[in-house]
Every structure is written in structure tokens, then in C-alpha cells.
Design a protein around this motif. Structure first.
Motif, PDB file in Angstrom:
ATOM      1  N   ASP A   1      -4.349   7.959  -2.302  1.00  0.00           N
ATOM      2  CA  ASP A   1      -5.146   7.361  -3.376  1.00  0.00           C
ATOM      3  C   ASP A   1      -6.062   6.286  -2.789  1.00  0.00           C
ATOM      4  O   ASP A   1      -5.683   5.114  -2.679  1.00  0.00           O
ATOM      5  CB  ASP A   1      -4.200   6.767  -4.423  1.00  0.00           C
TER       6      ASP A   1
ATOM      7  N   ASP B   1       2.618   3.164  -2.159  1.00  0.00           N
ATOM      8  CA  ASP B   1       2.384   4.224  -3.136  1.00  0.00           C
ATOM      9  C   ASP B   1       0.981   4.812  -2.985  1.00  0.00           C
ATOM     10  O   ASP B   1       0.796   6.029  -3.069  1.00  0.00           O
ATOM     11  CB  ASP B   1       2.569   3.682  -4.552  1.00  0.00           C
ATOM     12  N   ALA B   2      -0.010   3.935  -2.754  1.00  0.00           N
ATOM     13  CA  ALA B   2      -1.383   4.417  -2.644  1.00  0.00           C
ATOM     14  C   ALA B   2      -1.565   5.304  -1.415  1.00  0.00           C
ATOM     15  O   ALA B   2      -2.222   6.353  -1.480  1.00  0.00           O
ATOM     16  CB  ALA B   2      -2.347   3.242  -2.601  1.00  0.00           C
TER      17      ALA B   2
ATOM     18  N   LEU C   1       0.805  -1.219   0.000  1.00  0.00           N
ATOM     19  CA  LEU C   1       0.000   0.000   0.000  1.00  0.00           C
ATOM     20  C   LEU C   1       0.839   1.271   0.000  1.00  0.00           C
ATOM     21  O   LEU C   1       0.273   2.369   0.067  1.00  0.00           O
ATOM     22  CB  LEU C   1      -0.914   0.027   1.236  1.00  0.00           C
TER      23      LEU C   1
ATOM     24  N   VAL D   1      -8.771   4.960  -4.091  1.00  0.00           N
ATOM     25  CA  VAL D   1      -9.103   3.950  -5.096  1.00  0.00           C
ATOM     26  C   VAL D   1      -7.976   2.933  -5.215  1.00  0.00           C
ATOM     27  O   VAL D   1      -8.208   1.722  -5.351  1.00  0.00           O
ATOM     28  CB  VAL D   1      -9.382   4.621  -6.457  1.00  0.00           C
ATOM     29  N   GLY D   2      -6.728   3.406  -5.146  1.00  0.00           N
ATOM     30  CA  GLY D   2      -5.587   2.501  -5.200  1.00  0.00           C
ATOM     31  C   GLY D   2      -5.526   1.574  -4.001  1.00  0.00           C
ATOM     32  O   GLY D   2      -5.166   0.399  -4.125  1.00  0.00           O
ATOM     33  N   ILE D   3      -5.875   2.088  -2.805  1.00  0.00           N
ATOM     34  CA  ILE D   3      -5.925   1.233  -1.618  1.00  0.00           C
ATOM     35  C   ILE D   3      -6.959   0.140  -1.813  1.00  0.00           C
ATOM     36  O   ILE D   3      -6.703  -1.048  -1.554  1.00  0.00           O
ATOM     37  CB  ILE D   3      -6.252   2.076  -0.366  1.00  0.00           C
ATOM     38  N   ASP D   4      -8.153   0.509  -2.303  1.00  0.00           N
ATOM     39  CA  ASP D   4      -9.205  -0.483  -2.520  1.00  0.00           C
ATOM     40  C   ASP D   4      -8.768  -1.553  -3.512  1.00  0.00           C
ATOM     41  O   ASP D   4      -9.017  -2.751  -3.316  1.00  0.00           O
ATOM     42  CB  ASP D   4     -10.471   0.196  -3.043  1.00  0.00           C
ATOM     43  N   ALA D   5      -8.101  -1.129  -4.591  1.00  0.00           N
ATOM     44  CA  ALA D   5      -7.656  -2.087  -5.605  1.00  0.00           C
ATOM     45  C   ALA D   5      -6.623  -3.048  -5.021  1.00  0.00           C
ATOM     46  O   ALA D   5      -6.661  -4.262  -5.287  1.00  0.00           O
ATOM     47  CB  ALA D   5      -7.083  -1.348  -6.812  1.00  0.00           C
ATOM     48  N   ALA D   6      -5.692  -2.511  -4.219  1.00  0.00           N
ATOM     49  CA  ALA D   6      -4.671  -3.366  -3.612  1.00  0.00           C
ATOM     50  C   ALA D   6      -5.291  -4.349  -2.637  1.00  0.00           C
ATOM     51  O   ALA D   6      -4.901  -5.529  -2.585  1.00  0.00           O
ATOM     52  CB  ALA D   6      -3.623  -2.501  -2.919  1.00  0.00           C
TER      53      ALA D   6
END
Length: 354
Positions: free
Chosen positions: A322, A316-317, A314, A324-329
């Protein structure tokens, strides 16, 4: 307290929990985020530790890698998980959290996120110095690692001649007004199994709960696990001389808070005292079906399961704020989560926070 010679454990065949195709856990369907949400975040803020416990930290580990996140980063992550997934509890872990100079700022930032429960696990070596400051910063609950009340065995287990400092740290935490102080004891055959009656008596004298934890086969220390492992049933046998009756906490087991890893009992002692006792049994009686924990390490690695490999990162997110990036990860991480934990773990406990 007299020092007794430990008895050598009898080797035995063990049946460990295995992943079963089609086994039903709390995380389904596999391409979704946790069905029950993420109720509990264990946040490792550092790999550094002031002890070198024999069951936790291998000799080659130096623990000096810089942490990826500052207090604001931790706050952003916790706030996102609270709003998005219903996060209700954060536990600060390490390594040893008190080795971070900005720990009070981390505590204060997490307290402002809105989670209902903020706690920390510590070895208490510097708690006499830190307790009042951390309490003022907003920390409410502490778990203190205490594996022996015998100074020699304590030093052998932890690599530090620090029992007196730990006990004074517990006293300081009590004086600082923490709402809850619990003791954690990892039980290791041939090292502290014989100490359980004394530890139970200490818990009874001071009115603090104690949890006895089964050793887990972690990382490079896993090869020695079987000869050092003590199941919960054997722990209770080690305390039979001082315990008249074990009373299960039925109300606690039936409550929604039964997602807690510890199976709680009241130990009624033969001398009339009593103590609250928990057994944490990841090996003999796993609790995967009620686990809602997420572990994030000091470098951002995601561990939906302590006993598994990291399932994403996590860093970078979080640093990029970010969501949305946390959710994707997290979606990718939980898609790989097994319904039952693997029989051995690749990670090092000081990197994961337990």
C-alpha cells in the motif's frame, strides 16, 4: 601492543542540544513530507546480534523478536521510496544483519531496486564466511565495527572474545573486492579511549577510513552516558602523540554529499603515514539541519530521528503493498520530527541500527 591502565574521566557539566521553538530544520511545513526527499534509508533487518556491546545492548535485551519483513517486503519499501522520494542510499543494519539466513536474498532484492548506493554495517564476526557471498549478491560497501585492537578490551566492550575473527573478516572482505570498507569506532571513556592511536595506525597501514563516533545517551544505558562520553575534541587529544597535523577535507564539506554524518579529515602521522579519519558528533556538534535519513526497524517502526521515539509503523502498509498508506504514515511521522534531536533517546541501539 602493551595494555595500559585507563585513566578515570573527569566529571564535567555538558550543554546538550535542545529543541528550540521556531528552529529551522530540513522538514517543513510540518504537515508535508520531507522537503529534500528521503535520500538515505537505514534499514534494520533484525534485532538479533552476536555481540553485547556495553554501549549498545542492555543485559535484559534478548533480541529474538521475529522480523516483520522478508526480502520482498524490503524491496517493495525501498522501491517505493526510490520512486516517490528520490531514495539514493540504503544501509542494511541490525542488530547484526548476518544473523539473518536470508541476508544474501535481501541484498540481491535491494540491489535490484535501482538505488545507487547499497551498504551494510556489520560486526564482522562471520564476515570471513559471508564476505564473498554478499559481494556476489550485490553488496558493494561495508562499515565494520572495530572498537579496540586489544583482545582483552575488545572482549570487555563486545562481550565476545572475537577480535581475531573480526580482523580475519576484514581481510576476507578486502579479498572479496568490496569497493569500500570503513571502520567504525564508538569511543567510550575508561574502555577504549587509549586505543585510538593503535586504531588510527591500523587504518593507515591498511588504507581504510576510520570514523570515531561520539557515544549517544540511548535507552536504559543513558544513565551512564555522561561519565562515559568522549567528545571529538578529546578524541583528537588522545591521538596527539601520533598525529603531526589534522587536515580538514574542505572539498568534502562543501560538496552536496556533506549530508554524511562524518566530518572528514586526513591525519598526517608523525612517522610519515596518513589516514582518512571521520568524526561523527551527534552530541557535541549535531548535524540535524542536513539530515535526510529515515530509519525503519525490523518490526516496521519509523524513526525520522535516531534520538527520538518511533513515529508510526509501516508493517501493514508494506505487507499490503500500500504505497498510499506508506506515504500517510511517513507524513504523520515527519510532522512530529523536531528540528534538533532530543538530549536523550528512549530507544535501544540494537533495535534501531544506529
Amino acid at each position: 601492543m602493551a595494555i595500559r591502565t585507563p585513566t578515570k574521566p573527569t566529571p564535567r557539566a555538558l550543554s546538550l542540544p535542545q529543541w528550540r521553538p521556531g528552529a529551522r530544520g530540513v522538514f517543513a511545513p510540518p504537515d508535508a513530507l520531507p522537503r529534500r526527499g528521503i535520500g538515505y534509508l537505514r534499514l534494520s533487518v533484525t534485532r538479533g546480534c552476536s555481540m553485547r556491546c556495553t554501549y549498545c545492548r542492555p543485559d535484559f535485551d534478548r533480541g529474538h523478536e521475529p522480523a516483520a519483513f522478508d526480502a520482498d517486503d524490503f524491496g517493495f519499501l525501498a522501491r517505493h521510496l526510490h520512486r516517490r522520494f528520490g531514495l539514493r542510499k540504503v544501509r542494511i543494519t541490525g542488530g547484526e544483519p548476518t544473523t539473518r539466513r536470508d541476508l544474501p536474498q535481501i541484498v540481491s532484492t535491494l540491489r535490484g531496486v535501482g538505488v545507487s548506493d547499497l551498504a551494510m554495517t556489520t560486526n564482522a564476526l562471520t564476515l570471513k564466511r559471508d564476505a564473498a557471498t554478499l559481494r556476489r549478491a550485490g553488496l558493494r560497501r561495508l562499515n565494520v565495527s572495530l572498537d579496540s585492537l586489544d583482545p582483552r578490551r575488545f572482549a570487555e566492550l563486545t562481550g565476545v572474545d572475537g577480535l581475531a575473527r573480526v580482523l580475519s573478516g576484514i581481510d576476507a572482505a578486502r579479498s572479496a573486492g568490496f569497493a569500500s570498507i570503513k571502520l567504525n569506532t564508538v569511543v567510550v571513556a575508561g574502555q577504549n579511549e587509549e586505543d585510538l592511536p593503535d586504531l588510527l595506525g591500523y587504518a593507515a597501514d591498511w588504507g581504510v577510513p576510520i570514523r570515531f563516533i561520539e557515544l549517544m545517551p540511548m535507552g536504559p544505558l543513558a544513565d551512564a552516558w555522561e561519565r562515559r562520553y568522549v567528545p571529538a575534541a578529546r578524541m583528537r587529544s588522545a591521538m596527539a602523540g601520533v598525529v603531526a597535523r589534522w587536515v580538514p577535507d574542505v572539498a568534502r564539506v562543501e560538496a552536496a554529499s556533506a549530508t554524511d554524518a562524518a566530518r572528514m579529515w586526513t591525519a598526517e602521522l608523525r612517522d610519515g603515514r596518513s589516514a582518512r579519519v571521520g568524526f561523527i558528533t551527534p552530541m557535541s556538534e549535531h548535524f540535524c539541519d542536513t539530515c535526510d535519513r529515515l530509519r525503519v526497524t525490523a518490526n516496521g517502526d519509523v524513526y525520522p530521528c535516531l534520538m527520538d521515539a518511533p513515529r508510526g509503523n509501516l508493517r501493514d502498509a508494506v505487507q499490503g503493498r500500500d504505497g498510499v498508506g506508506i506515504d500517510a504514515a511517513l507524513r504523520a511521522a515527519y510532522a512530529q520530527k523536531q528540528p534538533v534531536h532530543p538530549p536523550t533517546a528512549p530507544g535501544i541501539m540494537t533495535h534501531l541500527g544506529g
